[in-house]
Scaffold this motif. Structure first.
Motif, PDB file in Angstrom:
ATOM      1  N   PRO A  25       0.847  -1.198   0.000  1.00  0.00           N
ATOM      2  CA  PRO A  25       0.000   0.000   0.000  1.00  0.00           C
ATOM      3  C   PRO A  25       0.882   1.248   0.000  1.00  0.00           C
ATOM      4  CG  PRO A  25       0.015  -1.020   2.168  1.00  0.00           C
ATOM      5  CD  PRO A  25       0.793  -1.914   1.270  1.00  0.00           C
ATOM      6  N   ALA A  48      -5.732   0.694   3.176  1.00  0.00           N
ATOM      7  CA  ALA A  48      -5.658   1.268   1.833  1.00  0.00           C
ATOM      8  C   ALA A  48      -5.970   2.757   1.867  1.00  0.00           C
ATOM      9  CB  ALA A  48      -6.633   0.563   0.901  1.00  0.00           C
ATOM     10  N   ASP A  52      -4.791   3.899  -3.391  1.00  0.00           N
ATOM     11  CA  ASP A  52      -4.754   2.432  -3.507  1.00  0.00           C
ATOM     12  C   ASP A  52      -6.073   1.910  -4.073  1.00  0.00           C
ATOM     13  OD1 ASP A  52      -2.136   2.024  -2.380  1.00  0.00           O
ATOM     14  OD2 ASP A  52      -3.003   2.286  -0.379  1.00  0.00           O
TER      15      ASP A  52
END
Length: 71
Positions: A25, A48, A52
């Protein structure tokens, strides 16, 4: 009946699953994964960012358009 945990260990992801692969990430933050029955920590999972998520959406759209995914 659920299998005995000592016999079956759970593997927690070490990345985000994007484009059919585990990737790092953008940030190194994590989120707890809690067992809803015992309310105990199972493991942590990568958090995330919006970037992402955008990358995951782009990968999903590309897979759909290429015919890799069936509807």
């Amino acid at each position: 009946m659920l299998p005995n945990r000592s016999k079956y260990e759970l593997a927690c992801p070490r990345g985000l699953f994007i484009g059919n692969a585990f990737v790092r990430p953008q940030l190194r933050g994590t989120l707890p994964v809690i067992n809803p029955y015992t309310e105990k920590l199972v493991c942590t999972s990568p958090a995330a960012t919006a970037a992402d998520v955008e990358r995951a959406v782009e990968a999903a759209v590309a897979a759909l358009e290429s015919g890799q995914c069936r509807s």
